[in-house]
Scaffold this active site. Structure first.
Site, PDB file in Angstrom:
ATOM      1  N   ALA A 136       0.893  -1.053   0.045  1.00 34.27           N
ATOM      2  CA  ALA A 136       0.112   0.004  -0.215  1.00 34.27           C
ATOM      3  C   ALA A 136       0.924   1.285  -0.089  1.00 34.27           C
ATOM      4  O   ALA A 136       2.105   1.052   0.326  1.00 34.27           O
ATOM      5  CB  ALA A 136      -0.877   0.166   1.198  1.00 34.27           C
ATOM      6  N   GLY A 149       0.443  -5.216   0.513  1.00 33.05           N
ATOM      7  CA  GLY A 149      -0.590  -5.135  -0.374  1.00 33.05           C
ATOM      8  C   GLY A 149      -0.145  -5.808  -1.710  1.00 33.05           C
ATOM      9  O   GLY A 149      -1.296  -6.235  -2.494  1.00 33.05           O
ATOM     10  N   GLU A 168      -0.743  -9.287  -1.189  1.00 37.52           N
ATOM     11  CA  GLU A 168      -2.238  -9.434  -1.110  1.00 37.52           C
ATOM     12  C   GLU A 168      -2.786  -9.475  -2.677  1.00 37.52           C
ATOM     13  O   GLU A 168      -3.798 -10.241  -2.907  1.00 37.52           O
ATOM     14  CB  GLU A 168      -2.827  -8.508  -0.243  1.00 37.52           C
ATOM     15  N   GLU A 193       3.873  -5.827   7.326  1.00 39.31           N
ATOM     16  CA  GLU A 193       3.075  -4.684   7.887  1.00 39.31           C
ATOM     17  C   GLU A 193       3.357  -4.687   9.168  1.00 39.31           C
ATOM     18  O   GLU A 193       3.436  -3.625  10.001  1.00 39.31           O
ATOM     19  CB  GLU A 193       1.540  -5.086   7.661  1.00 39.31           C
TER      20      GLU A 193
HETATM   21  N1  3HC Z   1       4.674   3.392   0.128  1.00 37.41           N
HETATM   22  C1  3HC Z   1       5.071   4.622  -0.233  1.00 37.41           C
HETATM   23  N2  3HC Z   1       6.606   4.878  -0.510  1.00 37.41           N
HETATM   24  C2  3HC Z   1       7.202   3.712  -0.415  1.00 37.41           C
HETATM   25  C3  3HC Z   1       6.634   2.417  -0.243  1.00 37.41           C
HETATM   26  C4  3HC Z   1       5.315   2.277   0.135  1.00 37.41           C
HETATM   27  N3  3HC Z   1       5.006   1.064   0.485  1.00 37.41           N
HETATM   28  N4  3HC Z   1       7.734   1.636   0.065  1.00 37.41           N
HETATM   29  C5  3HC Z   1       8.852   2.323  -0.540  1.00 37.41           C
HETATM   30  N5  3HC Z   1       8.701   3.751  -0.596  1.00 37.41           N
HETATM   31  C6  3HC Z   1       9.471   4.709  -0.804  1.00 37.41           C
HETATM   32  C7  3HC Z   1      10.644   4.824  -0.018  1.00 37.41           C
HETATM   33  O1  3HC Z   1      10.120   5.832   1.128  1.00 37.41           O
HETATM   34  C8  3HC Z   1      11.619   5.600  -0.988  1.00 37.41           C
HETATM   35  O2  3HC Z   1      11.477   6.947  -0.911  1.00 37.41           O
HETATM   36  P1  3HC Z   1      12.371   8.035  -1.356  1.00 37.41           P
HETATM   37  O3  3HC Z   1      13.300   7.596  -2.541  1.00 37.41           O
HETATM   38  O4  3HC Z   1      11.631   9.377  -1.336  1.00 37.41           O
HETATM   39  O5  3HC Z   1      13.252   8.024   0.016  1.00 37.41           O
HETATM   40  C9  3HC Z   1      11.501   4.870  -2.238  1.00 37.41           C
HETATM   41  O6  3HC Z   1      10.293   4.217  -2.007  1.00 37.41           O
HETATM   42  C10 3HC Z   1      12.491   3.773  -2.470  1.00 37.41           C
HETATM   43  O7  3HC Z   1      12.415   2.790  -1.280  1.00 37.41           O
HETATM   44  P2  3HC Z   1      13.791   1.929  -0.671  1.00 37.41           P
HETATM   45  O8  3HC Z   1      14.948   3.192  -0.465  1.00 37.41           O
HETATM   46  O9  3HC Z   1      13.243   1.402   0.468  1.00 37.41           O
HETATM   47  O10 3HC Z   1      13.852   1.151  -1.933  1.00 37.41           O
HETATM   48  P3  3HC Z   1      14.631  -0.250  -2.058  1.00 37.41           P
HETATM   49  O11 3HC Z   1      14.491  -0.720  -3.627  1.00 37.41           O
HETATM   50  O12 3HC Z   1      15.458  -0.589  -1.281  1.00 37.41           O
HETATM   51  O13 3HC Z   1      13.409  -1.332  -1.407  1.00 37.41           O
HETATM   52  C11 3HC Z   1      11.339  -2.150  -1.066  1.00 37.41           C
HETATM   53  C12 3HC Z   1      12.184  -1.395  -2.077  1.00 37.41           C
HETATM   54  C13 3HC Z   1      11.756  -3.594  -0.747  1.00 37.41           C
HETATM   55  C14 3HC Z   1       9.919  -2.373  -1.726  1.00 37.41           C
HETATM   56  C15 3HC Z   1      11.250  -1.371   0.135  1.00 37.41           C
HETATM   57  O14 3HC Z   1      11.063  -0.061  -0.127  1.00 37.41           O
HETATM   58  C16 3HC Z   1      10.291  -1.716   1.247  1.00 37.41           C
HETATM   59  O15 3HC Z   1      10.438  -2.560   2.112  1.00 37.41           O
HETATM   60  N6  3HC Z   1       9.029  -0.973   1.354  1.00 37.41           N
HETATM   61  C17 3HC Z   1       7.980  -1.410   2.198  1.00 37.41           C
HETATM   62  C18 3HC Z   1       7.375  -2.514   2.092  1.00 37.41           C
HETATM   63  C19 3HC Z   1       6.043  -2.368   2.928  1.00 37.41           C
HETATM   64  O16 3HC Z   1       6.286  -2.095   3.949  1.00 37.41           O
HETATM   65  N7  3HC Z   1       4.846  -2.734   2.465  1.00 37.41           N
HETATM   66  C20 3HC Z   1       3.715  -2.732   3.384  1.00 37.41           C
HETATM   67  C21 3HC Z   1       2.982  -1.650   3.196  1.00 37.41           C
HETATM   68  S1  3HC Z   1       1.768  -1.499   4.066  1.00 37.41           S
HETATM   69  C22 3HC Z   1       0.753  -2.438   3.256  1.00 37.41           C
HETATM   70  O17 3HC Z   1       0.627  -2.764   2.264  1.00 37.41           O
HETATM   71  C23 3HC Z   1      -0.819  -2.381   3.944  1.00 37.41           C
HETATM   72  C24 3HC Z   1      -1.720  -3.309   3.310  1.00 37.41           C
HETATM   73  O18 3HC Z   1      -1.850  -4.582   3.871  1.00 37.41           O
HETATM   74  C25 3HC Z   1      -3.145  -2.854   3.186  1.00 37.41           C
END
Ligand code: 3HC
Length: 654
Positions: A67, A106, A109, A129
């Protein structure tokens, strides 16, 4: 023909299959525009008789990173993610997920809502999450157990652990790993399934739950969760998936997701998430290329040096480990091998990985053998004369463009650099013990460090899988400066009336794994004692100084290793010692302090306040670039609970 479903979602038809591509850089997050586009693509396929099925994939290296975290806390536009996933699953035409890279939160999912999943070998899948203080909110807790079973799914959701394609296949989260052309394989899979009833994950029956295995796993997860709400909720939601309909489970999941999303813990963990990304952005390094590093030399193969060596081997580098004698080098080698063996025993490393690492390792009792190293990290005894002599000798051995890193904790690296001919190539690399495990590395930007040398240190630390945080030069850098302030205030609290066990209990209830006095005992009291003795001559006589720790050291109470410190350790168990209580009372009497009862709330407030005040000083002196960097150091190096966001966040400084 190219079709546009939204700004971030496009499609094209191959072999009668609609291939939908999500292109929403940087991580293809499920933003409102992406959700609308994907929803429209499914509708388009349903209405077009010439389309037999759908493939969903991501542009670039990521499938969907989850998400859009930036939308949290703002009003959400429809379709919401759970609606979208249900819509995909309900499709009458087969929908295949072509998982080209990370499918997280997400993102997974969405893939679980598809009817068939094929992943490229490098894909990573998971529901991280809980690391953001929330639970999945789009069916993850209900669909994952329908594929992987309750115990495996619950462990994955409650810890946020990611799995690679191989493991995902083994636990039935995906159906196949692509051989070469992922999209062609996914298109073929969609064609094969055309006209057949789709296999909907939500309709799969959950295998019976092994209650014993669940209990064992849950106990382990909860022991590590320490006061965090999300892991426990994740366990509850996945477990109950076996006992009710998916519709009921998803209502509960969504309500839990929203409640947690708006909680203080989730706010703190979101702060930590963005803090980690911000820490990588260092002033003055825009466009600066790091130097190429292939071989890392490490001098001093004691506890710290051998840990750094293992981290460097894990990071894929060739490693030359050097010590002062052949015998010491051999001992170091044995230490490194023992660490690798421990990783094999715990299942973190396989035999092949161990062999590959050992093939990249040489050890030597001669500094001359470091001639080929691109970066040399010294981890010798923390003494300025020893380190200075070492760097001066190394200058005659390594190439002119090799980088010299020092692992000093307390010495002034500017003084060390100034004693060399090329101070611009000296940088601090302050690892934390055990260096192959601890994620934090303070990268110390010395007065003369060249920008590309700083960039090199950051790049290497990142490749070791570490979290590098840049610190300027001050005694103890960021971490030990704050920790000293914490120690000082904890000792003031002692004099004012609190006992070590009360202070520790308060901080442990707050979320630290160990309170300060238990930590002092674990680390040993003698190093801080030696520092206090060094500083005695220059200490301001009007400054408040607590002598209790000195009395402890004089009595040989050096901490846990000595069997006694702030506590006694009969049979290794931390126990309150009346002798320490008496020492504390005597110190209060000597200063005519009337002890008063100090509540846990005040203990926490004073310790946090002391850390934040020291943090303010570091920011003003430009030792730390931003408050969130300080939070990362304390969380990753000193056990500050991540779900409180770090001392600066907790004190409202961010
Ligand atoms: N939403 C918004 N921005 C995000 C994001 C997300 N889910 N994931 C990463 N970003 C942004 C980062 O803030 C960063 O922004 P910046 O360049 O402005 O600083 C940019 O994307 C690049 O991120 P990384 O430096 O982390 O990039 P990598 O290539 O090293 O890693 C990744 C990529 C493995 C996808 C890593 O970013 C990550 O682990 N992201 C989070 C994953 C996560 O926690 N997902 C769950 C979200 S909650 C959800 O999905 C709820 C649902 O169940 C309803």
């Amino acid at each position: 023909m190219s079709l546009t479903f939204s700004e971030t979602v496009t499609g094209s038809v191959t072999d009668g299959v609609l291939v939908v591509t999500i292109d929403n850089p940087p991580v293809n997050a499920a933003s409102a525009d992406m959700r609308q586009g994907l929803h429209a693509a499914i509708d388009h396929a349903a209405a077009a008789p010439e389309i037999a099925g759908v493939v969903i994939t991501g542009a670039g290296k990521i499938f969907v990173g989850g998400a859009d975290i930036r939308e949290f806390g703002k009003p959400m536009a429809e379709p919401l993610l759970p609606q979208l996933v249900n819509h995909i699953e309900a499709s009458g035409k087969p929908v295949v997920a072509a998982i080209n890279g990370a499918a997280l939160g997400g993102g997974l999912e969405i893939a679980l809502g598809c009817h068939h999943r094929i992943a490229s070998p490098a894909a990573k899948l998971g529901l991280p999450e809980v690391k953001l203080g929330i639970v999945p909110g789009a069916g993850g807790t209900q669909r994952l157990p329908r594929l992987a079973g309750v115990v495996t799914a619950a462990e994955m959701v409650a810890t946020g652990r990611m799995v690679g394609a191989e493991e995902a296949r083994r636990i039935d989260v995906i159906d196949a790993i692509a051989d070469s052309d992922l999209i062609a394989q996914a298109v073929a899979a969609a064609r094969e399934r055309a006209g057949q009833p789709p296999r909907r994950t939500g309709e799969c029956v959950i295998a019976s739950v092994d209650q014993e295995a669940f209990k064992k796993m849950a106990n382990k997860v909860l022991a590590r969760a320490r006061g965090q709400d999300a892991p426990e909720e994740a366990l509850r939601l996945v477990r109950s998936a076996a006992e009710r309909s998916i519709a009921e489970g998803m209502v509960d999941e969504r309500a839990t997701f929203i409640r947690l999303r708006d909680s203080d813990q989730a706010k703190a963990l979101r702060h930590v998430f963005f803090a980690e990304r911000a820490a990588a952005k260092v002033d003055g390094l825009d466009g600066v290329e790091p130097r190429p590093i292939r071989t890392i030399g490490i001098v001093g193969l004691g506890l710290m040096g051998s840990g750094i060596a293992v981290a460097a081997l894990d990071g894929g580098y060739a490693v030359i480990g050097a010590d002062m004698t052949a015998e010491a080098a051999q001992k170091g080698r044995e230490r490194i091998v023992a660490l690798l063996d421990r990783n094999v025993a715990s299942g973190r490393l396989d035999a092949d990985g161990r062999e590959k690492r050992l093939a990249r390792l040489t050890t030597s009792g001669r500094l001359e053998d470091l001639a080929d190293a691109d970066l040399v990290i010294e981890a010798v005894f923390d003494d300025l004369a020893v380190k200075t002599e070492l760097f001066q000798r190394l200058e005659g051995i390594v190439r002119a463009d090799a980088v010299l890193g020092t692992n000093t904790s307390y010495l002034d690296p500017d003084v060390l650099a100034a004693a060399t001919k090329r101070p611009e190539r000296v940088v601090g690399l302050h690892f934390f013990s055990p260096a192959n495990i601890m994620r934090l590395v303070e990268v110390v930007n010395c007065a003369k460090t060249a920008p590309d040398v700083l960039a090199t240190a950051l790049a290497v630390a990142k490749k070791l899988g570490k979290l590098p945080v840049v610190s300027g030069v001050t005694e103890g850098f960021i971490g030990n400066s704050i920790f000293s302030a914490y120690r000082r205030e904890a000792e003031f609290l002692l004099e004012d009336g609190a006992l070590p066990e009360e202070i520790d209990a308060a901080m442990e209830a707050y979320g630290f794994a160990m309170g300060p006095f238990a930590v002092f005992d674990l680390a040993g009291l003698e190093i801080a004692w030696a520092r206090r003795k060094r500083q005695a001559a220059t200490r301001d006589p009007d400054e408040r100084y607590v002598e209790i720790a000195d009395r402890l050291c004089e009595a040989g109470r050096f901490g846990q290793k000595a069997g006694r410190g702030w506590y006694a350790y009969p049979d290794g168990k931390r126990t309150v010692d009346p002798e320490v209580t008496a020492l504390i009372e005597a110190a209060r009497t000597k200063k005519s302090i009337v002890a008063r009862r100090i509540e846990a709330e005040e203990i926490v407030a004073r310790l946090l306040g002391a850390m934040a005040a020291e943090g303010d000083r570091l920011l003003a002196a430009k030792i730390a670039q931003r408050a969130s960097d300080i939070d990362l150091v304390l969380i990753n190096g000193y056990g500050f609970p991540a779900h409180k966001g770090g001392p600066m966040f907790a004190a409202g400084r961010v």
